[in-house]
Design a protein around this motif. Structure first.
Motif, PDB file in Angstrom:
ATOM      1  N   THR A 125       0.839  -1.190   0.000  1.00  0.00           N
ATOM      2  CA  THR A 125       0.000   0.000   0.000  1.00  0.00           C
ATOM      3  C   THR A 125       0.881   1.250   0.000  1.00  0.00           C
ATOM      4  OG1 THR A 125      -0.124   0.034   2.422  1.00  0.00           O
ATOM      5  CG2 THR A 125      -1.895  -1.101   1.258  1.00  0.00           C
ATOM      6  N   SER A 136      -2.258   4.042  -3.896  1.00  0.00           N
ATOM      7  CA  SER A 136      -2.112   2.856  -4.741  1.00  0.00           C
ATOM      8  C   SER A 136      -2.011   1.606  -3.871  1.00  0.00           C
ATOM      9  CB  SER A 136      -0.898   2.949  -5.664  1.00  0.00           C
ATOM     10  OG  SER A 136       0.296   2.823  -4.936  1.00  0.00           O
ATOM     11  N   GLU A 138      -1.173  -2.784  -4.523  1.00  0.00           N
ATOM     12  CA  GLU A 138      -0.975  -3.946  -5.398  1.00  0.00           C
ATOM     13  C   GLU A 138      -0.906  -5.190  -4.530  1.00  0.00           C
ATOM     14  OE1 GLU A 138       3.548  -4.819  -6.521  1.00  0.00           O
ATOM     15  OE2 GLU A 138       2.907  -2.843  -7.205  1.00  0.00           O
ATOM     16  N   LYS A 153      -2.273 -10.837 -10.251  1.00  0.00           N
ATOM     17  CA  LYS A 153      -1.649  -9.657  -9.684  1.00  0.00           C
ATOM     18  C   LYS A 153      -2.646  -8.527  -9.886  1.00  0.00           C
ATOM     19  CE  LYS A 153       2.568  -7.064  -9.276  1.00  0.00           C
ATOM     20  NZ  LYS A 153       3.966  -6.951  -9.653  1.00  0.00           N
ATOM     21  N   TRP A 155      -3.855  -4.444  -9.043  1.00  0.00           N
ATOM     22  CA  TRP A 155      -3.303  -3.121  -8.783  1.00  0.00           C
ATOM     23  C   TRP A 155      -4.425  -2.105  -8.913  1.00  0.00           C
ATOM     24  CZ3 TRP A 155      -3.225   0.995 -12.240  1.00  0.00           C
ATOM     25  CH2 TRP A 155      -2.417   2.083 -11.892  1.00  0.00           C
ATOM     26  N   GLN A 157      -5.172   2.321  -8.450  1.00  0.00           N
ATOM     27  CA  GLN A 157      -4.631   3.660  -8.222  1.00  0.00           C
ATOM     28  C   GLN A 157      -5.792   4.567  -7.847  1.00  0.00           C
ATOM     29  OE1 GLN A 157      -2.404   5.190 -11.506  1.00  0.00           O
ATOM     30  NE2 GLN A 157      -2.100   7.186 -10.563  1.00  0.00           N
ATOM     31  N   TYR A 171      -7.484   0.662 -12.421  1.00  0.00           N
ATOM     32  CA  TYR A 171      -7.108  -0.626 -11.835  1.00  0.00           C
ATOM     33  C   TYR A 171      -6.737  -1.613 -12.930  1.00  0.00           C
ATOM     34  CZ  TYR A 171     -12.090  -1.467 -12.755  1.00  0.00           C
ATOM     35  OH  TYR A 171     -13.333  -1.542 -13.345  1.00  0.00           O
ATOM     36  N   ARG A 172      -5.919  -2.590 -12.533  1.00  0.00           N
ATOM     37  CA  ARG A 172      -5.467  -3.637 -13.458  1.00  0.00           C
ATOM     38  C   ARG A 172      -5.517  -4.976 -12.745  1.00  0.00           C
ATOM     39  NH1 ARG A 172      -0.715  -0.241 -14.602  1.00  0.00           N
ATOM     40  NH2 ARG A 172       0.386  -1.613 -13.186  1.00  0.00           N
TER      41      ARG A 172
END
Length: 194
Positions: A125, A136, A138, A153, A155, A157, A171-172
């Protein structure tokens, strides 16, 4: 005689009061450790906020060799952010499985201990230096059994609003899935909140 009854009544009231008071208390071993980021509460708050705003989302989804890109105008945010909620490690039962590494005042990494094997391998974080709000996050989630292996994974923001609150801006999710008798299927999702 009246003094004895009075003393017994006081003792009984004191005992009942202490029992009632202790029933309302969460045992120390079950309290959430405030050093752990409460991701579930954050995602719930963000889902409610984004549901009320209903922003458009630019989304790109890649599964194997297939790529699809579009702008979505209506989103069920609780469902959309569900995977992030699954990465929550602030539950009391999970807290002993992680060690906390502070890289700075704003960056904290929660790593699975060497002798533990939780699904969430780590969470990182990053907080805003002025507001202390999340900017952010992840995480790596891995699940294995004799028929199935998956790894993701994730992630996200956030931007800080004029009121000093976090709001997810992108986001991803990248990962792969493999069943024992099938090929590995990689996938990648990118989203930007417009």
């Amino acid at each position: 005689m009246n003094i004895v009854k009075w003393k017994l009544s006081c003792m009984l009231i004191g005992f009942i009061g202490s029992v009632l008071f202790s029933c309302g208390q969460e045992p120390a071993s079950l309290k959430r450790d405030t050093r752990f980021f409460d991701l579930a509460a954050f995602i719930e708050t963000q889902s409610i906020l984004l549901d009320s705003l209903q922003p458009k989302v630019r989304k790109k989804v890649t599964i194997g060799d297939t790529v699809e890109e579009k702008i979505v105008s209506e989103t069920n945010w609780a469902k959309e952010l569900e995977l992030f909620d699954q990465a929550d490690i602030s539950k009391p039962a999970l807290q002993t499985s992680y060690e906390i590494e502070e890289q700075s005042e704003q960056i904290r990494v929660y790593k699975a201990k060497a002798n533990e094997n939780p699904n969430v391998k780590y969470i990182k974080t990053t907080l805003d230096s002025k507001t202390g709000q999340i900017v952010s996050l992840e995480a790596l989630i891995s699940r294995n059994n004799y028929l199935y292996h998956s790894e993701k994974k994730i992630w996200l923001q956030c931007r800080i609003s004029p009121q000093g609150k976090s709001q997810i801006s992108a986001y991803r999710i990248s990962g792969m899935q493999k069943l024992i008798f099938n090929d590995q299927v990689p996938y990648h999702i990118e989203a930007e909140i417009l």
